[in-house]
Design a protein around this motif. Structure first.
Motif, PDB file in Angstrom:
ATOM      1  N   ALA A   2      34.307  36.960  35.875  1.00  0.00           N
ATOM      2  CA  ALA A   2      33.929  38.133  35.082  1.00  0.00           C
ATOM      3  C   ALA A   2      32.573  38.690  35.516  1.00  0.00           C
ATOM      4  O   ALA A   2      32.366  39.903  35.534  1.00  0.00           O
ATOM      5  N   GLN A   3      31.638  37.823  35.890  1.00  0.00           N
ATOM      6  CA  GLN A   3      30.347  38.300  36.385  1.00  0.00           C
ATOM      7  C   GLN A   3      30.515  39.043  37.711  1.00  0.00           C
ATOM      8  O   GLN A   3      29.889  40.086  37.927  1.00  0.00           O
ATOM      9  N   ALA A   4      31.365  38.533  38.589  1.00  0.00           N
ATOM     10  CA  ALA A   4      31.615  39.212  39.858  1.00  0.00           C
ATOM     11  C   ALA A   4      32.240  40.588  39.620  1.00  0.00           C
ATOM     12  O   ALA A   4      31.837  41.586  40.238  1.00  0.00           O
ATOM     13  N   VAL A   5      33.199  40.653  38.714  1.00  0.00           N
ATOM     14  CA  VAL A   5      33.844  41.930  38.378  1.00  0.00           C
ATOM     15  C   VAL A   5      32.837  42.897  37.762  1.00  0.00           C
ATOM     16  O   VAL A   5      32.821  44.088  38.078  1.00  0.00           O
ATOM     17  N   THR A   6      31.966  42.398  36.908  1.00  0.00           N
ATOM     18  CA  THR A   6      30.931  43.237  36.298  1.00  0.00           C
ATOM     19  C   THR A   6      30.001  43.802  37.368  1.00  0.00           C
ATOM     20  O   THR A   6      29.668  44.995  37.353  1.00  0.00           O
ATOM     21  N   ALA A   7      29.594  42.975  38.317  1.00  0.00           N
ATOM     22  CA  ALA A   7      28.710  43.436  39.397  1.00  0.00           C
ATOM     23  C   ALA A   7      29.389  44.517  40.224  1.00  0.00           C
ATOM     24  O   ALA A   7      28.795  45.558  40.520  1.00  0.00           O
ATOM     25  N   VAL A   8      30.635  44.303  40.582  1.00  0.00           N
ATOM     26  CA  VAL A   8      31.374  45.282  41.382  1.00  0.00           C
ATOM     27  C   VAL A   8      31.557  46.581  40.615  1.00  0.00           C
ATOM     28  O   VAL A   8      31.402  47.674  41.162  1.00  0.00           O
ATOM     29  N   SER A   9      31.876  46.473  39.340  1.00  0.00           N
ATOM     30  CA  SER A   9      32.147  47.662  38.528  1.00  0.00           C
ATOM     31  C   SER A   9      30.958  48.608  38.445  1.00  0.00           C
ATOM     32  O   SER A   9      31.140  49.814  38.266  1.00  0.00           O
ATOM     33  N   THR A  10      29.758  48.085  38.570  1.00  0.00           N
ATOM     34  CA  THR A  10      28.586  48.953  38.510  1.00  0.00           C
ATOM     35  C   THR A  10      28.390  49.757  39.795  1.00  0.00           C
ATOM     36  O   THR A  10      27.554  50.644  39.823  1.00  0.00           O
ATOM     37  N   THR A  11      29.162  49.453  40.842  1.00  0.00           N
ATOM     38  CA  THR A  11      28.977  50.137  42.122  1.00  0.00           C
ATOM     39  C   THR A  11      30.026  51.202  42.404  1.00  0.00           C
ATOM     40  O   THR A  11      30.022  51.802  43.469  1.00  0.00           O
ATOM     41  N   VAL A  12      30.955  51.408  41.454  1.00  0.00           N
ATOM     42  CA  VAL A  12      31.976  52.444  41.615  1.00  0.00           C
ATOM     43  C   VAL A  12      31.962  53.359  40.403  1.00  0.00           C
ATOM     44  O   VAL A  12      31.431  53.003  39.351  1.00  0.00           O
ATOM     45  N   GLY A  13      32.572  54.510  40.546  1.00  0.00           N
ATOM     46  CA  GLY A  13      32.638  55.452  39.437  1.00  0.00           C
ATOM     47  C   GLY A  13      33.611  55.002  38.369  1.00  0.00           C
ATOM     48  O   GLY A  13      34.463  54.136  38.585  1.00  0.00           O
ATOM     49  N   ALA A  14      33.500  55.603  37.202  1.00  0.00           N
ATOM     50  CA  ALA A  14      34.365  55.259  36.068  1.00  0.00           C
ATOM     51  C   ALA A  14      35.820  55.618  36.330  1.00  0.00           C
ATOM     52  O   ALA A  14      36.716  55.122  35.658  1.00  0.00           O
ATOM     53  N   ASP A  15      36.082  56.458  37.333  1.00  0.00           N
ATOM     54  CA  ASP A  15      37.445  56.865  37.645  1.00  0.00           C
ATOM     55  C   ASP A  15      38.199  55.837  38.485  1.00  0.00           C
ATOM     56  O   ASP A  15      39.381  56.006  38.761  1.00  0.00           O
ATOM     57  N   LYS A  16      37.539  54.748  38.868  1.00  0.00           N
ATOM     58  CA  LYS A  16      38.183  53.727  39.694  1.00  0.00           C
ATOM     59  C   LYS A  16      38.243  52.403  38.939  1.00  0.00           C
ATOM     60  O   LYS A  16      37.259  51.952  38.380  1.00  0.00           O
ATOM     61  N   ALA A  17      39.440  51.810  38.936  1.00  0.00           N
ATOM     62  CA  ALA A  17      39.656  50.530  38.262  1.00  0.00           C
ATOM     63  C   ALA A  17      40.025  49.472  39.302  1.00  0.00           C
ATOM     64  O   ALA A  17      40.462  49.792  40.405  1.00  0.00           O
ATOM     65  N   ILE A  18      39.885  48.217  38.933  1.00  0.00           N
ATOM     66  CA  ILE A  18      40.217  47.129  39.851  1.00  0.00           C
ATOM     67  C   ILE A  18      41.732  47.061  40.038  1.00  0.00           C
ATOM     68  O   ILE A  18      42.494  47.046  39.073  1.00  0.00           O
ATOM     69  N   HIS A  19      42.141  47.036  41.289  1.00  0.00           N
ATOM     70  CA  HIS A  19      43.552  46.926  41.633  1.00  0.00           C
ATOM     71  C   HIS A  19      43.875  45.520  42.132  1.00  0.00           C
ATOM     72  O   HIS A  19      44.942  44.987  41.864  1.00  0.00           O
ATOM     73  N   SER A  20      42.958  44.916  42.863  1.00  0.00           N
ATOM     74  CA  SER A  20      43.203  43.608  43.443  1.00  0.00           C
ATOM     75  C   SER A  20      41.900  42.830  43.499  1.00  0.00           C
ATOM     76  O   SER A  20      40.845  43.399  43.777  1.00  0.00           O
ATOM     77  N   PHE A  21      41.992  41.529  43.251  1.00  0.00           N
ATOM     78  CA  PHE A  21      40.811  40.674  43.268  1.00  0.00           C
ATOM     79  C   PHE A  21      41.218  39.338  43.884  1.00  0.00           C
ATOM     80  O   PHE A  21      42.230  38.763  43.497  1.00  0.00           O
ATOM     81  N   HIS A  22      40.446  38.880  44.853  1.00  0.00           N
ATOM     82  CA  HIS A  22      40.709  37.585  45.477  1.00  0.00           C
ATOM     83  C   HIS A  22      39.421  36.782  45.424  1.00  0.00           C
ATOM     84  O   HIS A  22      38.357  37.293  45.765  1.00  0.00           O
ATOM     85  N   GLY A  23      39.504  35.538  44.993  1.00  0.00           N
ATOM     86  CA  GLY A  23      38.307  34.716  44.892  1.00  0.00           C
ATOM     87  C   GLY A  23      38.605  33.260  45.165  1.00  0.00           C
ATOM     88  O   GLY A  23      39.738  32.796  45.026  1.00  0.00           O
TER      89      GLY A  23
END
Length: 97
Positions: free
Chosen positions: A46-67
């Motif tokens: 969730a912290q990684a997703v939060t960090a990434v989310s701050t670098t894109v616009g609100a019009d883009k959502a996560i489609h794929s995540f690999h960790g």
């Protein structure tokens, strides 16, 4: 803030750090202290997703995540997240954390 009042939502309050010339951004996050003394995997994701989310616009959502969890995290040490801006297109963006 003392650890006794530090909750899950507080763990997502990432502190922004440096921004490089190529747009790479860093963030620092703290963890909840749990009996195992290891950072909880779901919290780390969730912290990684939060960090990434701050670098894109609100019009883009996560489609794929690999960790991958390569080693345990220490709940007593902050985690530094580095987000590389791999690609920004009209339809999607790619990030490496």
């Amino acid at each position: 803030m003392s650890t006794s009042t530090f909750g899950l939502l507080d763990a997502f309050d990432l502190q922004p750090g440096a921004v490089t010339d190529d747009g790479t951004r860093t963030f620092t996050a703290r963890h909840q202290v749990i009996p195992s003394a290891r950072a909880y995997g779901g919290e780390v994701v969730a912290q990684a997703v939060t960090a990434v989310s701050t670098t894109v616009g609100a019009d883009k959502a996560i489609h794929s995540f690999h960790g991958y969890f390569l080693r345990p995290g220490d709940v007593n040490e902050p985690t530094t997240w580095t987000v590389d801006l791999t690609r920004d297109g009209r339809g999607f963006s790619a990030r490496a954390v």
